[in-house]
Design a protein around this motif. Structure first.
Motif, PDB file in Angstrom:
ATOM      1  N   THR A 118       0.841  -1.196   0.000  1.00 15.51           N
ATOM      2  CA  THR A 118       0.000   0.000   0.000  1.00 15.51           C
ATOM      3  C   THR A 118       0.876   1.245   0.000  1.00 15.51           C
ATOM      4  O   THR A 118       1.869   1.314   0.730  1.00 15.51           O
ATOM      5  N   ILE A 119       0.522   2.196  -0.817  1.00 13.46           N
ATOM      6  CA  ILE A 119       1.155   3.518  -0.778  1.00 13.46           C
ATOM      7  C   ILE A 119       0.211   4.455  -0.039  1.00 13.46           C
ATOM      8  O   ILE A 119      -0.959   4.587  -0.410  1.00 13.46           O
ATOM      9  N   ILE A 120       0.694   5.084   1.035  1.00 14.50           N
ATOM     10  CA  ILE A 120      -0.156   5.985   1.805  1.00 14.50           C
ATOM     11  C   ILE A 120       0.416   7.396   1.781  1.00 14.50           C
ATOM     12  O   ILE A 120       1.620   7.595   1.638  1.00 14.50           O
ATOM     13  N   GLU A 121      -0.455   8.376   1.903  1.00 18.08           N
ATOM     14  CA  GLU A 121      -0.047   9.771   1.839  1.00 18.08           C
ATOM     15  C   GLU A 121       0.637  10.216   3.124  1.00 18.08           C
ATOM     16  O   GLU A 121       1.601  10.962   3.106  1.00 18.08           O
ATOM     17  N   LYS A 122       0.137   9.733   4.253  1.00 20.19           N
ATOM     18  CA  LYS A 122       0.739  10.090   5.538  1.00 20.19           C
ATOM     19  C   LYS A 122       0.521   8.946   6.515  1.00 20.19           C
ATOM     20  O   LYS A 122      -0.305   8.057   6.301  1.00 20.19           O
ATOM     21  N   LEU A 123       1.287   8.973   7.601  1.00 23.65           N
ATOM     22  CA  LEU A 123       1.188   7.921   8.602  1.00 23.65           C
ATOM     23  C   LEU A 123      -0.136   8.050   9.336  1.00 23.65           C
ATOM     24  O   LEU A 123      -0.482   9.120   9.829  1.00 23.65           O
ATOM     25  N   ILE A 328       1.792   2.521  12.937  1.00 25.95           N
ATOM     26  CA  ILE A 328       2.705   1.478  12.474  1.00 25.95           C
ATOM     27  C   ILE A 328       3.668   2.097  11.474  1.00 25.95           C
ATOM     28  O   ILE A 328       3.253   2.660  10.454  1.00 25.95           O
ATOM     29  N   LEU A 329       4.962   2.017  11.764  1.00 21.75           N
ATOM     30  CA  LEU A 329       5.966   2.566  10.856  1.00 21.75           C
ATOM     31  C   LEU A 329       6.106   1.677   9.625  1.00 21.75           C
ATOM     32  O   LEU A 329       6.002   0.451   9.728  1.00 21.75           O
ATOM     33  N   PRO A 330       6.362   2.273   8.460  1.00 20.84           N
ATOM     34  CA  PRO A 330       6.592   1.468   7.258  1.00 20.84           C
ATOM     35  C   PRO A 330       7.808   0.562   7.414  1.00 20.84           C
ATOM     36  O   PRO A 330       8.779   0.913   8.090  1.00 20.84           O
ATOM     37  N   ASN A 331       7.752  -0.601   6.798  1.00 20.60           N
ATOM     38  CA  ASN A 331       8.887  -1.539   6.767  1.00 20.60           C
ATOM     39  C   ASN A 331       9.271  -2.039   8.143  1.00 20.60           C
ATOM     40  O   ASN A 331      10.430  -2.193   8.460  1.00 20.60           O
ATOM     41  N   THR A 332       8.272  -2.281   8.999  1.00 16.96           N
ATOM     42  CA  THR A 332       8.571  -2.797  10.327  1.00 16.96           C
ATOM     43  C   THR A 332       7.550  -3.871  10.695  1.00 16.96           C
ATOM     44  O   THR A 332       6.359  -3.615  10.653  1.00 16.96           O
ATOM     45  N   LYS A 356       3.925   9.446  22.174  1.00 18.61           N
ATOM     46  CA  LYS A 356       3.496   8.770  20.954  1.00 18.61           C
ATOM     47  C   LYS A 356       4.201   7.419  20.854  1.00 18.61           C
ATOM     48  O   LYS A 356       5.360   7.274  21.274  1.00 18.61           O
ATOM     49  N   GLY A 357       3.483   6.438  20.300  1.00 21.02           N
ATOM     50  CA  GLY A 357       4.043   5.107  20.122  1.00 21.02           C
ATOM     51  C   GLY A 357       4.032   4.708  18.662  1.00 21.02           C
ATOM     52  O   GLY A 357       3.026   4.912  17.964  1.00 21.02           O
ATOM     53  N   TYR A 358       5.139   4.164  18.194  1.00 19.78           N
ATOM     54  CA  TYR A 358       5.262   3.736  16.797  1.00 19.78           C
ATOM     55  C   TYR A 358       5.711   2.286  16.769  1.00 19.78           C
ATOM     56  O   TYR A 358       6.768   1.943  17.323  1.00 19.78           O
ATOM     57  N   LEU A 359       4.909   1.418  16.175  1.00 19.78           N
ATOM     58  CA  LEU A 359       5.292   0.021  16.059  1.00 19.78           C
ATOM     59  C   LEU A 359       6.430  -0.091  15.062  1.00 19.78           C
ATOM     60  O   LEU A 359       6.259   0.168  13.869  1.00 19.78           O
TER      61      LEU A 359
END
Length: 697
Positions: A118-123, A328-332, A356-359
């Motif tokens: 998926t290509i997304i515009e923003k997180l 969720i961060l990309p590529n993780t 803030k939490g980022y997987l």
């Protein structure tokens, strides 16, 4: 001796042979998957098997949308012939199709690949508990079975400030960005970490040191960092919470308007373990990692997998981070959270903290006044080491690439910018830098013990959206980076395997960085520190070559500590202007691995550090000689000159006394202080005459 090495070699080979046979008998396509890429409308997939460049055609490699219709996209093959780059896509859901004819190696194990992304515009934030649970269920499912492919996504797209009196400050990497340390100085008082306590020493009169007070934390609370801001003392600690079965990183804020009676005014915490802190623009940033027990999904239908937070101004409860604060961060897909808490320190830190939490976990950190960068290694599990690893006693790294994440920061606002991947692994924060909005990073790719694919080193320059502008690649083949330092429009890189090349790199033009000069000398520098615009101080080790009769190979071992002054005024011809050898074999200092231990005083041109001295004994034995601190005058004109040799010589002790080890050296006005766990000593700064000793029980 031969039989010992032979036994080790047999054990090592038995450990790696299953992996070798797996690689030989299973030529199928494999990779790692993350499903999203954001901000620059680009994505990439790395296969373990090579593809044919001539077969990268619309018939063999193409992209379809959610309606299974072919879409126009730019598809290319990277230099490694294993990575397919997809770009020029608008946001949406897609599937990459790679027919088996596109792979070089055929056979029954090679199958056509269909990979959704998926290509997304923003997180985007997590929208529901179900979505979060599905993420961890996917991790559990992937851990049970062998995946047919792995995918990697890539976004392609100082003057020191003094307080009221003249005193030591922390050796920070970036001007205006405080990092904290285990010893800090404020208004004539020394604050030092000792396990669960903070020792406060009244050092206003260096001839009469006094214990002002001891700040006691909980028995389960271990302090790792101290920092001062205005009238606040900030203590960072790790605490295990037995009742809820987890660890918490806490920032405890004390009002030290009266240093003899500090007042706890607030505590802020986040679950997990500390990575590091930064203070800039009146804001404290607490950065850490937390690994949830998501395997509880096998026992419970809906366990709480959100990180816990704590803020004493909101009550005594530990609260789960709201879903709208989790992304969720990309590529993780490693199941680890990167957690960031930002706290406004103005007006006594009364405002609410923002967490803030980022997987997607991280291990490296660099921060400027306006941006935060986190890095994480991406391991290549298919590399099998050569047997020669057993004899390489200096360096045995693993092959990795590095993923970089960026946030723009403005006070307590933290906005995710994007991510990218660079070849190689990053050594530490000093291998990273931001200059005029561009991010610069030095990496090592490969392994010294892999004789077929030797290591090489790179410098990459990325723009403010993490798209590559320029690079210097394949520096010092067969070696690795041991230290790096960026100073304005120059980069200085030390690599090592047998000798120490110091490279001077012009990075003024970010699109065309250029190696200007190189100096080769024995040994290596662990840390580089700027003296002025044209001189560098290097601190590390001297080395010597030895020969192993069994393997008939030379190998390198460290001997004494070494400090060098490098003259880089002629960028094309750098030279070692001055050098000193410190102690003998086995001597060491914390400053080699923790630059916070570097003492600096501009008035006297002093640089110093704690040191433990050993010397060579019989055979491979080393003999303890003493411990303390050494202070050097370092100038461009005179070079390096030992001024203060503050050493407690050994009285027959076999090794150093941990309680008496000097942790830091600081100064206040005209006095110098050495700080150990159980004592603080004072000296005259001009001639190092002893003044007083305070014993700390």
């Amino acid at each position: 001796m031969k039989s010992k090495w032979l036994a080790l070699l047999i054990i090592f080979l038995l450990a790696i042979l299953p992996g070798i046979f797996t690689l030989m008998s299973t030529p199928k396509v494999e990779a790692r998957t993350a499903s999203e890429s954001n901000t620059t409308h680009s994505w990439q997939v790395s296969f373990t098997k090579a593809l044919k460049a001539s077969k990268i055609t619309e018939d063999n490699v193409y992209v379809t949308n959610s309606k299974n219709q072919k879409v126009t996209a730019t598809v290319s093959l990277a230099e490694d012939n294993k990575t397919v780059l997809i770009s020029d896509l608008v946001p949406g859901s897609y599937k990459l199709h790679v027919k088996k004819e596109a792979f070089v190696l055929g056979g029954p194990k090679i199958a056509s690949q269909e990979i959704a992304f998926t290509i997304i515009e923003k997180l985007e934030a997590i929208k529901s508990e179900k979505e979060l649970q599905q993420y961890f269920e996917t991790l559990l499912a992937n851990s049970k079975k062998e995946r047919e492919y792995e995918v990697t996504t890539e976004v392609s797209a100082k003057d020191e400030k003094s307080s009221a009196n003249d005193s030591s400050t922390t050796n920070n990497q970036v001007e205006g960005v405080e990092e904290g340390d285990i010893v800090v100085v404020k208004d004539g008082y020394i604050y030092a970490v000792k396990d669960q306590n903070i020792t406060v020493v009244d050092a206003k009169d260096p001839k009469n040191l006094k214990l002002a007070t001891t700040i006691k934390m909980k028995e389960t609370q271990y302090i790792s960092k101290l920092a001062v801001y205005d009238h606040l003392l900030i203590a960072i600690s790790d605490e295990y919470l037995e009742k809820i079965g987890t660890s918490m990183t806490k920032a405890s804020l004390y009002d030290i308007s009266n240093p003899k009676n500090p007042k706890l005014i607030r505590e802020v915490g986040q679950e997990g373990y500390l990575q590091d802190i930064r203070i800039t623009n009146d804001t404290l940033y607490l950065i850490g990692n937390m690994h949830p027990n998501y395997w509880m999904l096998r026992e419970e239908k809906a366990p709480d997998l959100k990180p816990k937070t704590y803020d004493s101004v909101e009550g005594k409860e530990y609260k789960s981070l709201p879903l709208e604060k989790i992304s969720i961060l990309p590529n993780t897909m490693d199941g680890t959270y990167s957690l960031m808490t930002a706290l406004d320190l103005k007006n006594g830190a009364q405002k609410t903290a923002n967490t803030k939490g980022y997987l997607g976990g991280s291990s490296g950190l660099y921060m400027s006044e306006n941006a935060l960068y986190l890095t994480t290694p991406i391991y290549d599990g298919n590399i099998v080491p050569a047997a020669g690893i057993l004899m390489d006693r200096i360096w045995m790294p693993r092959t990795t690439n590095t993923q970089v994440f960026k946030w723009n920061v403005d006070g307590t606002d933290m906005n995710f910018v994007g991510t990218t991947e660079v070849k190689g692994s990053v050594l530490n924060q000093y291998s990273m830098d931001e200059y005029k909005g561009n991010f610069r990073i030095v990496t090592t790719e490969g392994n010294a013990w892999d004789e077929q694919q030797i290591s090489k080193n790179h410098l990459f320059i990325l723009d403010n959206k993490l798209q590559q502008l320029g690079a210097v690649k394949d520096l010092a083949p067969g070696e690795k980076v041991y230290s790096a330092r960026f100073i304005s429009e120059k980069a200085y890189v030390v690599t090592f395997k047998q000798v120490d090349p110091l490279f001077v790199i012009d990075v003024a033009n970010p699109k065309k960085p250029t190696v200007l000069g190189e100096l080769k000398i024995p040994g290596f520098s662990n840390y580089l520190h700027p003296l002025d615009d044209t001189h560098l101080i290097g601190i590390g080790y001297d080395t010597e070559q030895r020969y192993d009769a069994y393997t008939k190979r030379n190998f390198t071992v460290t001997t004494n500590m070494k400090m060098s002054l490098f003259d880089v005024s002629d960028f094309k011809h750098p030279k070692e202007q001055s050098t000193v050898k410190i102690g003998g074999k086995g001597s060491y200092s914390d400053v080699q691995y923790n630059p916070k231990a570097l003492f600096r005083n501009k008035e006297y041109n002093y640089f110093g550090f704690p040191v433990v001295l050993y010397d060579a004994g019989k055979g491979d034995e080393i003999v303890y000689k003493g411990q303390g601190a050494q202070i050097y005058e370092i100038t461009a004109d005179k070079g390096i000159d030992l001024k203060g040799n503050i050493i407690n010589k050994s009285k027959g002790d076999p090794y150093e006394n941990w309680e008496q080890l000097v942790q830091r050296v600081v100064y206040i006005d005209d006095a110098l202080y050495t700080v150990a766990r159980n004592e603080v000593k004072s000296y005259q700064l001009k001639d190092f005459k002893p003044l007083d000793t305070l014993t700390i029980k």
